[in-house]
Motif scaffolding. Structure first.
Motif, mmCIF file in Angstrom:
data_model
loop_
_atom_site.group_PDB
_atom_site.id
_atom_site.type_symbol
_atom_site.label_atom_id
_atom_site.label_comp_id
_atom_site.label_asym_id
_atom_site.label_seq_id
_atom_site.Cartn_x
_atom_site.Cartn_y
_atom_site.Cartn_z
ATOM 1 N N LEU A 217 0.837 -1.187 0.000
ATOM 2 C CA LEU A 217 0.000 0.000 0.000
ATOM 3 C C LEU A 217 0.875 1.242 0.000
ATOM 4 C CD1 LEU A 217 -2.432 -1.000 2.907
ATOM 5 C CD2 LEU A 217 -2.789 -1.381 0.469
ATOM 6 N N ASP A 218 0.312 2.323 -0.482
ATOM 7 C CA ASP A 218 0.956 3.614 -0.289
ATOM 8 C C ASP A 218 0.782 3.965 1.185
ATOM 9 O OD1 ASP A 218 1.313 6.492 -0.051
ATOM 10 O OD2 ASP A 218 1.189 6.580 -2.232
ATOM 11 N N PRO A 219 1.852 4.384 1.890
ATOM 12 C CA PRO A 219 1.721 4.731 3.311
ATOM 13 C C PRO A 219 0.583 5.701 3.585
ATOM 14 C CG PRO A 219 4.024 4.655 2.707
ATOM 15 C CD PRO A 219 3.251 4.502 1.433
ATOM 16 N N LYS A 220 0.206 6.512 2.581
ATOM 17 C CA LYS A 220 -0.912 7.434 2.759
ATOM 18 C C LYS A 220 -2.251 6.694 2.848
ATOM 19 C CE LYS A 220 1.287 11.203 0.164
ATOM 20 N NZ LYS A 220 1.166 12.081 -1.032
ATOM 21 N N ASP A 221 -2.251 5.415 2.419
ATOM 22 C CA ASP A 221 -3.486 4.632 2.398
ATOM 23 C C ASP A 221 -3.587 3.668 3.570
ATOM 24 O OD1 ASP A 221 -4.185 5.861 0.010
ATOM 25 O OD2 ASP A 221 -3.185 4.325 -1.209
ATOM 26 N N ALA A 222 -2.937 4.000 4.691
ATOM 27 C CA ALA A 222 -2.931 3.110 5.856
ATOM 28 C C ALA A 222 -4.337 2.852 6.391
ATOM 29 C CB ALA A 222 -2.059 3.703 6.961
ATOM 30 N N ARG A 223 -5.256 3.752 6.083
ATOM 31 C CA ARG A 223 -6.621 3.584 6.581
ATOM 32 C C ARG A 223 -7.279 2.336 6.004
ATOM 33 N NH1 ARG A 223 -11.818 5.955 5.402
ATOM 34 N NH2 ARG A 223 -13.078 5.994 7.309
ATOM 35 N N GLU A 224 -6.758 1.836 4.881
ATOM 36 C CA GLU A 224 -7.312 0.608 4.315
ATOM 37 C C GLU A 224 -7.211 -0.538 5.308
ATOM 38 O OE1 GLU A 224 -6.582 -2.544 0.624
ATOM 39 O OE2 GLU A 224 -5.899 -0.476 0.428
ATOM 40 N N ILE A 225 -6.113 -0.574 6.069
ATOM 41 C CA ILE A 225 -5.933 -1.633 7.066
ATOM 42 C C ILE A 225 -6.948 -1.474 8.189
ATOM 43 C CG2 ILE A 225 -4.301 -2.703 8.654
ATOM 44 C CD1 ILE A 225 -2.044 -1.639 6.895
ATOM 45 N N VAL A 226 -7.186 -0.230 8.585
ATOM 46 C CA VAL A 226 -8.161 0.050 9.640
ATOM 47 C C VAL A 226 -9.551 -0.412 9.205
ATOM 48 C CG1 VAL A 226 -9.266 1.858 11.010
ATOM 49 C CG2 VAL A 226 -6.824 2.012 10.486
ATOM 50 N N LEU A 227 -9.919 -0.100 7.964
ATOM 51 C CA LEU A 227 -11.232 -0.495 7.448
ATOM 52 C C LEU A 227 -11.358 -2.013 7.340
ATOM 53 C CD1 LEU A 227 -11.887 2.156 4.636
ATOM 54 C CD2 LEU A 227 -13.033 1.956 6.839
ATOM 55 N N ALA A 228 -10.267 -2.671 6.928
ATOM 56 C CA ALA A 228 -10.298 -4.133 6.798
ATOM 57 C C ALA A 228 -10.517 -4.782 8.165
ATOM 58 C CB ALA A 228 -8.999 -4.629 6.180
ATOM 59 N N GLU B 211 1.235 -5.887 9.807
ATOM 60 C CA GLU B 211 1.549 -4.636 9.106
ATOM 61 C C GLU B 211 3.058 -4.446 9.149
ATOM 62 O OE1 GLU B 211 -0.744 -1.262 10.566
ATOM 63 O OE2 GLU B 211 -2.086 -2.697 11.566
ATOM 64 N N ILE B 212 3.631 -4.117 8.006
ATOM 65 C CA ILE B 212 5.078 -3.904 7.925
ATOM 66 C C ILE B 212 5.345 -2.580 7.235
ATOM 67 C CG2 ILE B 212 7.258 -4.727 6.958
ATOM 68 C CD1 ILE B 212 4.450 -7.191 7.343
ATOM 69 N N MET B 213 6.130 -1.734 7.875
ATOM 70 C CA MET B 213 6.598 -0.496 7.255
ATOM 71 C C MET B 213 8.108 -0.597 7.089
ATOM 72 S SD MET B 213 4.480 2.753 8.764
ATOM 73 C CE MET B 213 5.327 3.770 7.545
ATOM 74 N N GLY C 282 9.948 3.112 3.228
ATOM 75 C CA GLY C 282 8.907 3.944 2.635
ATOM 76 C C GLY C 282 7.734 3.165 2.083
ATOM 77 N N ASN C 283 7.720 1.845 2.326
ATOM 78 C CA ASN C 283 6.627 0.987 1.860
ATOM 79 C C ASN C 283 5.764 0.545 3.037
ATOM 80 O OD1 ASN C 283 7.661 0.616 -0.994
ATOM 81 N ND2 ASN C 283 9.379 -0.211 0.167
ATOM 82 N N LEU C 284 4.504 0.319 2.760
ATOM 83 C CA LEU C 284 3.595 -0.220 3.765
ATOM 84 C C LEU C 284 2.993 -1.503 3.203
ATOM 85 C CD1 LEU C 284 1.872 -0.152 6.335
ATOM 86 C CD2 LEU C 284 0.245 1.311 5.104
ATOM 87 N N TYR C 285 3.148 -2.588 3.953
ATOM 88 C CA TYR C 285 2.601 -3.878 3.542
ATOM 89 C C TYR C 285 1.558 -4.335 4.556
ATOM 90 C CZ TYR C 285 6.728 -4.039 0.530
ATOM 91 O OH TYR C 285 7.689 -3.741 -0.405
ATOM 92 N N ALA C 286 0.398 -4.735 4.042
ATOM 93 C CA ALA C 286 -0.636 -5.318 4.890
ATOM 94 C C ALA C 286 -0.683 -6.811 4.597
ATOM 95 C CB ALA C 286 -1.988 -4.669 4.610
ATOM 96 N N TRP C 287 -0.599 -7.627 5.638
ATOM 97 C CA TRP C 287 -0.662 -9.075 5.481
ATOM 98 C C TRP C 287 -2.038 -9.566 5.903
ATOM 99 C CZ3 TRP C 287 4.567 -11.722 7.183
ATOM 100 C CH2 TRP C 287 5.577 -11.292 6.296
ATOM 101 N N PHE C 288 -2.631 -10.387 5.031
ATOM 102 C CA PHE C 288 -3.977 -10.895 5.269
ATOM 103 C C PHE C 288 -3.989 -12.414 5.293
ATOM 104 C CE2 PHE C 288 -4.505 -6.785 3.200
ATOM 105 C CZ PHE C 288 -5.519 -6.180 3.931
ATOM 106 N N GLU C 289 -5.022 -12.959 5.918
ATOM 107 C CA GLU C 289 -5.299 -14.390 5.843
ATOM 108 C C GLU C 289 -5.387 -14.786 4.370
ATOM 109 O OE1 GLU C 289 -9.397 -17.059 6.371
ATOM 110 O OE2 GLU C 289 -9.345 -14.945 6.943
ATOM 111 N N TYR C 290 -4.749 -15.881 4.003
ATOM 112 C CA TYR C 290 -4.789 -16.348 2.610
ATOM 113 C C TYR C 290 -6.074 -17.126 2.356
ATOM 114 C CZ TYR C 290 -3.800 -19.218 -1.500
ATOM 115 O OH TYR C 290 -3.885 -19.848 -2.713
#
Length: 427
Positions: free
Chosen positions: A148-159, A175-177, A180-188
């Protein structure tokens, strides 16, 4: 687990080239999305030769900011299984994992991610969603990593909010920062997106299985062992065949009803026997009625005629009306019963087609995916959970890749989940 390759951050020349590739990748992607290739080429004409070489490079979209803060938030079970290489270089390790398959039968529906040039024709970053496999031989553990773009961190909150509210959506696992990258890890979820399913042969053929469109033999052939539905149990096949035979007469009545307006046309012709001319017209439209007297008799009785002679005589008796008279008014009693009965047929036939579809979908999915999608939409509304885009590609159906069939859980249903909780927020 995916092996580490050479460090892409090593060496100033390598880092400089990668930064150039990154900038060109993003510029081409944005230009392609906006349909501005002409403007891009006009602005870069002086460097056209160098740019042509860069367009053959693999696109890079992740950041490489050495002084950017690092933060790793993971479920405990994940941290124990991750290798030391991940903690040393999170971005490098994640970006070297394989891309997640979307489940499309035709690979040309998405770019391969091999060259920047591809983005002109398919402006999409396929590398942003990765498959993380932490299985250890005894226990399976796979995750989906979304950049994700770090500016879009709210996507993780919504999820997280959607998951806690009971919306069928993958659980956030980390969540990994880094750099300058933001990674959201989800259940596969072992599955394919709903858009990919709609393009599959099994779905396309499903829409062809309609009583109104095929003969009895063709309908039966749809469920032969050589067909896409050949693995249906024999009991289900028999039910479907019985449903077809029950509906066949309904189809013939429907065809006859559509022929009725032809009677009115006959009154403006010079046919001496309008009733017989109408019957011939019906036989041309529905040949099976000409070859099967019992079916013809059943259809005629449905519309209030005793037999073919009664049909012919009753139509011919209308010939005595003056052509100047309004035929609808003059023959109101004749057509009233026919019109009322004919009006019901289309809806009844559609109900049978839907019942056949439901029987097949219940076996494979345990539900109708179209209705399940609507159910999820209504669930989001009732629980006050907003989603940016309910496009089919943002719904995932659990899928058995080896059998190329939906993957049903213990309750007999293949789960459908809503993914990608992107926001409309713009900074």
């Amino acid at each position: 687990m995916h092996k580490m390759e050479g460090d892409p951050f090593a060496g100033s020349d390598s880092a400089l080239k990668q930064e150039l590739v990154r900038r060109v990748s993003k510029t081409v992607l944005r230009s392609a999305e906006r349909g501005r290739r002409g403007l891009f080429e006009k602005l870069t004409v002086k460097n056209a030769e160098k740019l042509a070489r860069l367009l053959e490079e693999r696109p890079v979209f992740y950041q490489n900011q050495e002084d950017a803060p690092r933060e790793i938030l993971l479920e405990a079970e994940l941290a124990e299984r991750l290798p030391a290489e991940f903690f040393d270089h999170p971005t490098q390790w994640i970006e070297q994992q394989p891309n997640v398959s979307r489940g499309y039968e035709k690979e040309d529906l998405l770019p391969t991610g091999e060259t920047i040039e591809e983005l002109w024709f398919m402006p999409y970053d396929v590398s942003k969603v990765k498959l993380i496999d932490l299985s250890d031989g005894e226990n399976d553990l796979r995750l989906v990593s979304k950049r994700l773009d770090p500016k879009d961190a709210r996507e993780i909150v919504l999820a997280r909010r959607a998951y806690d509210a009971g919306i069928p959506t993958p659980k956030v696992m980390g969540e990994i920062m880094d750099r300058g990258n933001l990674y959201a890890w989800f259940e596969y979820v072992q599955g394919i997106n709903y858009d990919a399913f709609l393009r599959k042969k099994i779905f396309r053929d499903l829409d062809l299985i309609r009583v109104s469109a095929v003969s009895a033999d063709d309908f039966k052939a749809c469920f032969s062992e050589k067909s896409v539905f050949g693995d249906l149990p024999e009991s289900v096949k028999r039910e479907l065949e019985n449903m077809y035979h029950d509906a066949e007469m309904l189809r013939l009545k429907n065809e006859f009803a559509y022929s009725i307006p032809h009677i009115k046309e006959l009154f403006n012709s010079k046919q001496s026997s309008r009733g017989w001319a109408f019957l011939q017209y019906v036989f041309e439209r529905v040949p099976i009625l000409a070859g099967d007297p019992s079916k013809l008799q059943a259809v005629l009785k449905y519309f209030g005629f005793k037999n073919t002679e009664d049909l012919i005589s009753r139509i011919d008796s209308l010939a005595g009306y003056d052509r100047q008279l309004n035929l609808d008014s003059a023959s109101r009693d004749f057509f009233r019963a026919i019109d009322v009965r004919g009006a019901r047929l289309s809806g009844e036939l559609n109900s049978v087609n839907n019942a056949i579809r439901k029987k097949i979908l219940d076996y494979y999915f345990g539900h109708d995916p179209r209705l399940k999608k609507q159910e999820i939409l209504e669930l989001c509304q009732s629980r006050g959970i907003a989603h940016k885009d309910f496009n089919n590609r943002n719904f995932v159906i659990e899928w058995d890749v080896e059998k190329d069939r939906p993957l049903k859980s213990a309750d007999g249903q293949a789960r459908m989940l809503l993914v990608d909780w992107e926001t409309d927020d713009k900074d």
